[in-house]
Design an enzyme around this catalytic site. Structure first.
Site, mmCIF file in Angstrom:
data_model
loop_
_atom_site.group_PDB
_atom_site.id
_atom_site.type_symbol
_atom_site.label_atom_id
_atom_site.label_comp_id
_atom_site.label_asym_id
_atom_site.label_seq_id
_atom_site.Cartn_x
_atom_site.Cartn_y
_atom_site.Cartn_z
ATOM 1 C CB CYS A 137 -0.933 -0.023 1.215
ATOM 2 S SG CYS A 137 -1.988 1.425 1.331
ATOM 3 C CB CYS A 140 -0.605 2.578 3.949
ATOM 4 S SG CYS A 140 -2.131 1.952 3.259
ATOM 5 C CG ASP A 141 3.131 1.264 4.501
ATOM 6 O OD1 ASP A 141 2.675 1.807 5.524
ATOM 7 O OD2 ASP A 141 2.903 0.076 4.218
HETATM 8 P P1 FAD Z 1 -10.233 -5.647 6.945
HETATM 9 O O1 FAD Z 1 -9.343 -4.783 7.729
HETATM 10 O O2 FAD Z 1 -9.673 -6.399 5.788
HETATM 11 O O3 FAD Z 1 -10.900 -6.677 7.948
HETATM 12 C C1 FAD Z 1 -11.666 -7.750 7.499
HETATM 13 C C2 FAD Z 1 -12.195 -8.509 8.682
HETATM 14 O O4 FAD Z 1 -13.104 -9.494 8.239
HETATM 15 C C3 FAD Z 1 -11.148 -9.231 9.505
HETATM 16 O O5 FAD Z 1 -11.367 -8.983 10.864
HETATM 17 C C4 FAD Z 1 -11.396 -10.713 9.226
HETATM 18 O O6 FAD Z 1 -11.076 -11.541 10.335
HETATM 19 C C5 FAD Z 1 -12.897 -10.681 8.972
HETATM 20 N N1 FAD Z 1 -13.433 -11.786 8.182
HETATM 21 C C6 FAD Z 1 -13.090 -12.183 6.919
HETATM 22 N N2 FAD Z 1 -13.830 -13.256 6.537
HETATM 23 C C7 FAD Z 1 -14.662 -13.523 7.596
HETATM 24 C C8 FAD Z 1 -15.668 -14.513 7.817
HETATM 25 N N3 FAD Z 1 -15.965 -15.432 6.905
HETATM 26 N N4 FAD Z 1 -16.311 -14.512 9.018
HETATM 27 C C9 FAD Z 1 -16.035 -13.560 9.952
HETATM 28 N N5 FAD Z 1 -15.104 -12.597 9.785
HETATM 29 C C10 FAD Z 1 -14.427 -12.591 8.617
HETATM 30 N N6 FAD Z 1 -4.996 1.957 5.521
HETATM 31 C C11 FAD Z 1 -4.815 3.199 6.005
HETATM 32 O O7 FAD Z 1 -5.757 3.993 6.004
HETATM 33 N N7 FAD Z 1 -3.610 3.591 6.540
HETATM 34 C C12 FAD Z 1 -2.559 2.756 6.615
HETATM 35 O O8 FAD Z 1 -1.479 3.135 7.073
HETATM 36 C C13 FAD Z 1 -2.718 1.433 6.120
HETATM 37 N N8 FAD Z 1 -1.701 0.548 6.159
HETATM 38 C C14 FAD Z 1 -1.884 -0.722 5.687
HETATM 39 C C15 FAD Z 1 -0.836 -1.623 5.774
HETATM 40 C C16 FAD Z 1 -0.999 -2.921 5.328
HETATM 41 C C17 FAD Z 1 0.157 -3.899 5.433
HETATM 42 C C18 FAD Z 1 -2.241 -3.340 4.778
HETATM 43 C C19 FAD Z 1 -2.427 -4.755 4.296
HETATM 44 C C20 FAD Z 1 -3.288 -2.435 4.675
HETATM 45 C C21 FAD Z 1 -3.118 -1.119 5.121
HETATM 46 N N9 FAD Z 1 -4.137 -0.184 5.036
HETATM 47 C C22 FAD Z 1 -3.977 1.075 5.559
HETATM 48 C C23 FAD Z 1 -5.438 -0.533 4.429
HETATM 49 C C24 FAD Z 1 -6.438 -0.845 5.544
HETATM 50 O O9 FAD Z 1 -5.883 -1.748 6.441
HETATM 51 C C25 FAD Z 1 -7.727 -1.405 4.944
HETATM 52 O O10 FAD Z 1 -8.237 -0.502 3.984
HETATM 53 C C26 FAD Z 1 -8.772 -1.623 6.028
HETATM 54 O O11 FAD Z 1 -8.269 -2.462 7.036
HETATM 55 C C27 FAD Z 1 -10.038 -2.235 5.450
HETATM 56 O O12 FAD Z 1 -10.899 -2.417 6.513
HETATM 57 P P2 FAD Z 1 -12.110 -3.441 6.452
HETATM 58 O O13 FAD Z 1 -12.810 -3.279 7.737
HETATM 59 O O14 FAD Z 1 -12.864 -3.257 5.201
HETATM 60 O O15 FAD Z 1 -11.485 -4.898 6.342
#
Ligand code: FAD
Ligand code: NAP
Length: 312
Positions: A137, A140-141
């Site tokens: 990302c 992000c980084d």
């Molecule tokens: P996610 O964070 O992907 O969470 C998904 C959740 O769903 C998890 O808890 C998982 O356990 C759950 N899940 C999946 N399948 C199931 C199932 N079948 N049953 C129950 N639960 C399930 N964004 C920023 O804004 N700033 C940053 O600095 C940043 N740094 C990042 C660094 C890295 C290495 C990565 C990979 C991403 C980064 N991002 C950053 C992006 C950010 O993390 C994501 O955009 C954000 O986390 C998305 O949130 P979400 O809630 O949609 O899903």
């Protein structure tokens, strides 16, 4: 013995979208149940510094931020369950979901926040330096690579956009692609070729990432020619893997409308899916922004919409 859990709002997923939806749903007295999945806290738990989540003037840690969100969601009345939803029946209301434990979750409304994951190359050193020189990302980084040499792996729109974005910070960006032409749209390719901070290395794959233990960081990469097999050592401090993302939507296939890549389709300016009463928020329905704050934003929207649907 298997349990049955009934709720007005079942939230699936515990990233920023899920916890934000939970905070809003709980404060609307909907007594939400949130199923956390295999990665409690979501993608931010696998990173270190987060500098772009508003509200914190100092750098914060991803896992810490997610702990705070979880505590806030619990404090306002969310019931958290450590389980994984395995199958769903969205054919009638209330909706049924069966979890890995065998428990049945019945929701009058459902908010899907199962997120997405970056595709990784699968080489061992990629995992070793993840968050310490390896990222998926740039938004992000990228900031952490001010005036440094960085590499982007991939040849699609994501890779080209990441490379262009990184030129705002890095001294030089090397785009490494396994073929001799890009998959990215022409307009993005034109911008890439016109940018004198970017060098493209065609017909090469990333073979290994090298670094040091203290402080844990990357200092070079080995790339291999797909034509001659020759290995080159490049002086690179940041590696951005940009070979695509995969939404976590396998269990919803056939139950909700999705695009070709499996992202859940939502109505414009809404988190409503193709099934009334089911909402989707965060990276599971967003392949453009993919940020914690946008995931939290749509999480908020989904809870407000679920509340309106339930009481309407
Ligand atoms: P996610 O964070 O992907 O969470 C998904 C959740 O769903 C998890 O808890 C998982 O356990 C759950 N899940 C999946 N399948 C199931 C199932 N079948 N049953 C129950 N639960 C399930 N964004 C920023 O804004 N700033 C940053 O600095 C940043 N740094 C990042 C660094 C890295 C290495 C990565 C990979 C991403 C980064 N991002 C950053 C992006 C950010 O993390 C994501 O955009 C954000 O986390 C998305 O949130 P979400 O809630 O949609 O899903
Ligand atoms: P993508 O289009 O699937 O491209 C992935 C790239 O990574 C390809 O160039 C592919 O190489 C390369 N790749 C895949 N696996 C690899 C491996 N193991 N080793 C080395 N290289 C590998 O993915 P994306 O770029 O993330 O785009 C996904 C979708 O989102 C697309 O539909 C895209 O149009 C869309 N998107 C749009 C925008 C925009 O409109 N601005 C921005 C970002 C993404 P090959 O070319 O050899 O297959």
């Amino acid at each position: 013995m298997h349990n049955t859990h009934r709720t007005k709002v079942l939230i699936i997923g515990s990233g920023p979208a899920g916890y934000t939806a939970a905070i809003y749903a709980a404060r609307a007295n909907l007594e939400p149940i949130l199923v956390q999945g295999l990665e409690p806290g979501g993608q931010l738990t696998i990173t270190t510094d987060v500098e772009n989540y508003p509200g914190f003037s100092d750098v914060i840690q991803g896992p810490w931020l997610m702990d705070q969100m979880r505590e806030q969601a619990e404090k306002v009345g969310t019931k958290l369950v450590s389980d994984l939803i395995q199958s769903v029946d969205f054919s009638k209301r209330p909706f049924n979901c069966i979890a890995d434990s065998g428990d049945l979750f019945i929701g009058e409304t459902i908010i899907i926040c199962t997120g997405a994951q970056a595709k990784w190359l699968g080489i061992s050193t990629e995992k070793k330096y993840m968050g310490f020189g390896v990222s998926a990302c740039a938004t992000c980084d990228g900031f952490f690579y001010k005036d440094k040499n960085v590499a982007v792996i991939g040849g699609g729109n994501t890779a080209v956009e990441e490379a262009l974005y990184l030129t705002n910070h890095a001294k030089k960006v090397t785009l490494i692609h396994r073929r001799n032409s890009l998959k990215a749209e022409k307009i993005l390719q034109d911008r890439l070729f016109a940018n004198n901070k970017i060098e493209i290395v065609w017909n090469h794959i990333l073979e290994e990432i090298k670094g040091k233990k203290q402080p844990k960081s990357v200092n070079s990469i080995l790339i291999k020619s797909t034509e001659t097999g020759k290995i080159q050592d490049l002086n690179i401090e940041g590696v951005f893997i940009a070979i695509g993302h995969r939404p976590n939507t396998d269990i919803f296939r056939g139950h909700l409308e999705m695009d070709d890549e499996g992202y859940i389709l939502t109505s414009p300016d809404s988190t409503a899916t193709s099934v009334p009463g089911i909402f989707a928020a965060g990276d599971v329905q967003d392949k453009i922004y993919r940020q914690a704050v946008t995931a939290a934003g749509t999480g908020c929207m989904s809870a407000l919409e679920a509340e309106k649907f339930y009481s309407g």
